[in-house]
Design an enzyme around this catalytic site. Structure first.
Site, PDB file in Angstrom:
ATOM      1  N   TYR A   1       0.769  -1.227   0.257  1.00  0.00           N
ATOM      2  CA  TYR A   1      -0.092   0.070   0.361  1.00  0.00           C
ATOM      3  C   TYR A   1       1.275   0.924   0.165  1.00  0.00           C
ATOM      4  O   TYR A   1       1.750   1.215   0.746  1.00  0.00           O
ATOM      5  CB  TYR A   1      -0.550   0.270   0.952  1.00  0.00           C
ATOM      6  CG  TYR A   1      -1.484   1.308   1.034  1.00  0.00           C
ATOM      7  CD1 TYR A   1      -3.052   1.578   0.394  1.00  0.00           C
ATOM      8  CD2 TYR A   1      -1.585   2.096   2.011  1.00  0.00           C
ATOM      9  CE1 TYR A   1      -3.434   3.067   0.946  1.00  0.00           C
ATOM     10  CE2 TYR A   1      -1.912   3.495   2.124  1.00  0.00           C
ATOM     11  CZ  TYR A   1      -3.237   3.253   1.750  1.00  0.00           C
ATOM     12  OH  TYR A   1      -4.414   4.884   1.442  1.00  0.00           O
TER      13      TYR A   1
ATOM     14  N   ASP B   1       9.542   2.666  -0.223  1.00  0.00           N
ATOM     15  CA  ASP B   1       8.164   3.000   0.583  1.00  0.00           C
ATOM     16  C   ASP B   1       8.654   3.243   2.690  1.00  0.00           C
ATOM     17  O   ASP B   1       8.415   1.925   2.801  1.00  0.00           O
ATOM     18  CB  ASP B   1       7.254   3.297   0.142  1.00  0.00           C
ATOM     19  CG  ASP B   1       5.594   3.450   0.820  1.00  0.00           C
ATOM     20  OD1 ASP B   1       5.920   4.461   1.993  1.00  0.00           O
ATOM     21  OD2 ASP B   1       4.408   3.622   0.383  1.00  0.00           O
TER      22      ASP B   1
ATOM     23  N   LYS C   1       4.771   9.185   8.961  1.00  0.00           N
ATOM     24  CA  LYS C   1       3.819   8.891  10.190  1.00  0.00           C
ATOM     25  C   LYS C   1       5.771   9.647  11.361  1.00  0.00           C
ATOM     26  O   LYS C   1       5.062  10.295  11.224  1.00  0.00           O
ATOM     27  CB  LYS C   1       4.144   7.742  10.591  1.00  0.00           C
ATOM     28  CG  LYS C   1       3.111   6.748   9.248  1.00  0.00           C
ATOM     29  CD  LYS C   1       2.804   5.133  10.172  1.00  0.00           C
ATOM     30  CE  LYS C   1       2.039   4.812   8.560  1.00  0.00           C
ATOM     31  NZ  LYS C   1       0.620   4.990   8.784  1.00  0.00           N
TER      32      LYS C   1
HETATM   33  N1  HOZ Z   1      -3.872   3.001   6.072  1.00  0.00           N
HETATM   34  C1  HOZ Z   1      -3.335   3.585   7.118  1.00  0.00           C
HETATM   35  C2  HOZ Z   1      -2.228   2.372   8.116  1.00  0.00           C
HETATM   36  N2  HOZ Z   1      -1.922   1.221   7.217  1.00  0.00           N
HETATM   37  C3  HOZ Z   1      -4.197   3.701   8.671  1.00  0.00           C
HETATM   38  C4  HOZ Z   1      -4.799   4.746   8.628  1.00  0.00           C
HETATM   39  C5  HOZ Z   1      -5.546   5.603   9.724  1.00  0.00           C
HETATM   40  O1  HOZ Z   1      -6.962   4.966  10.100  1.00  0.00           O
HETATM   41  O2  HOZ Z   1      -5.824   6.062  10.247  1.00  0.00           O
END
Ligand code: HOZ
Length: 431
Positions: free
Chosen positions: A144, A239, A267
């Site tokens: 992802y 990434d 992050k």
């Molecule tokens: N897609 C995010 C983790 N891989 C989740 C983000 C969220 O819900 O804050």
């Protein structure tokens, strides 16, 4: 456990926000039940709107390497706020932060700050296309890279969890330049590169996958990709939105000794505020406007509050090299405890862990890629999740997300979690 206030907030939220949440996985869809609404966090713990306390293993999905609300970040943000919240003009803090990133991650010669991981990955691919003059790029099934259209094809994270790995709204034209390879399978990449000779601009990869649960890369796979990219003049993009400053101060590239051409961050780099970044080789980064013609911009990019939080986080990392050893010790203790529990219960479920990122998959077959990740019993995971929640342990509410351990988790927190894990497993799979 009383959840009255969370329930009524969720009912209200659903009237005004799609699905009641601002990011899909938070809605608990794959584990069932209603999400809990969080009121505060401190260290390894969070408290919900009804006053229930949990040991948190999400850490805002990765940013909270030091636990929630550490005083040194709070102090930095407060100090920055005194001077103003946004200028849309350069500030000294951006320069200091960029310099610090280049010190911590040697492959980064220049860096551009953005506002999220999604912005970072889409800008990195644009830079690679602009630099090489080629159109296509390769991503891996189940990885992802945020929600730009051309990434939402066999994507991991919420897209996988909700059964929409390829999203409606992504046009055929948008998808046409995305090529899909199998993780940990170098041959699958070579085939694509040869079938698309001289038209692959980039290979983008999560060097340690966090978005189909944690998947560990084979060293030869990463080394092979690096060589292939050199041979074929393809930009190799790591990434490191999740792994950056988490698995080591220099990210997964330090751990696996690979030098990518471009890297994306998010992050931790924002210290808990909305930040992303992409950077790498000077000659590629110089193609970004206004140095070069590849356009990339943002009103809140390099925002002073976010930079203050990010700089404080990165500076803490620089000043505390023992941090990762301690994180490893804590994380290994948790892994060992859960392995022991599984053994007692006669199960060989898979645990994948790299540093403070970990997943427990409800399958006994190795999990090394998208197809093997799909073998996990997600129904069982959902039950396990709720058993843990009942016991005051807050895990990511989806099998295909990573669990994050922070420097604030104490031995006591970990031992409690191991006990809870035994009881929860026992409850869902029996003796
Ligand atoms: N897609 C995010 C983790 N891989 C989740 C983000 C969220 O819900 O804050």
């Amino acid at each position: 456990m009383n959840n009255t206030k969370s329930k009524s907030l969720f009912a209200e939220a659903k009237k005004y926000i799609p699905g009641g949440v601002n990011s899909p996985v938070r809605a608990f869809r794959s584990v069932g039940g209603d999400p809990i609404f969080i009121e505060s966090g401190k260290g390894a713990r969070i408290t919900d709107a009804d006053g229930n306390e949990y040991i948190d293993f999400i850490g805002s999905w990765g940013p909270h390497l030091f636990g929630h609300n550490p005083p040194f970040i709070k102090h930095a943000v407060k100090k920055a706020m005194k001077h103003g919240t946004s200028f849309g003009a350069p500030t000294e803090l951006e320069v200091k932060t960029a310099k610090l990133i280049t010190e911590l991650v040697p492959s980064i010669e220049m860096v551009r700050m953005v506002n999220s991981g999604t912005e970072a990955t889409m800008s990195a691919v644009r830079a690679a296309r602009g630099f090489t003059g080629k159109d296509k790029f390769i991503k891996f099934e189940g990885c992802y890279h945020g929600h730009a259209d051309y990434f939402l094809i066999k994507a991991g994270s919420g897209a996988l969890t909700l059964g929409i790995p390829t999203s409606p709204g992504v046009t055929a034209a948008n998808a046409a330049d995305t090529l899909l390879a199998d993780y940990n399978n170098l041959d699958s990449v070579k085939k694509l590169v040869h079938a698309n000779k001289d038209n692959v601009a980039a290979i983008i990869i999560e060097p340690v996958v966090g978005n189909m649960g944690v998947i560990i890369p084979d060293q030869e796979f990463l080394t092979g990709l690096r060589e292939l990219c050199y041979e074929e003049k393809i930009i190799f993009i790591f990434d490191e939105v999740m792994t950056g400053f988490r698995v080591a101060a220099g990210g997964a590239q330090e751990l696996f000794k690979i030098k990518p051409d471009l890297t994306t961050f998010g992050k931790i780099i924002g210290g808990g505020l909305p930040v992303g970044a992409f950077g790498g080789k000077r000659e590629i980064m110089e193609t970004i406007a206004p140095s070069g013609p590849v356009y990339q911009a943002g009103t809140l990019s390099g925002n002073p509050l976010a930079m203050a939080a990010g700089y404080a986080a990165l500076n803490y990392i620089k000043e505390n090299p023992g941090l990762y050893k301690n994180l490893e010790r804590t994380s290994a203790r948790l892994e060992k405890g859960i392995r022991k529990n599984l053994k007692k219960l006669g199960r060989k479920y898979v645990i994948n862990r790299v540093g403070s990122m970990m997943s427990l998959f409800f399958t006994e077959a190795e999990v090394t890629d998208y197809k093997s990740a799909l073998k996990s019993d997600t129904q069982l995971f959902g039950k396990y999740f709720h058993e843990m929640l009942k016991r005051g342990v807050y895990l990511p509410p989806a099998q295909y997300e990573a669990l994050f351990i922070s420097a604030a988790h104490t031995k006591k927190d970990i031992d409690y979690t191991i006990e809870a894990n035994f009881e929860a497993l026992e409850a869902v799979i029996g003796k």
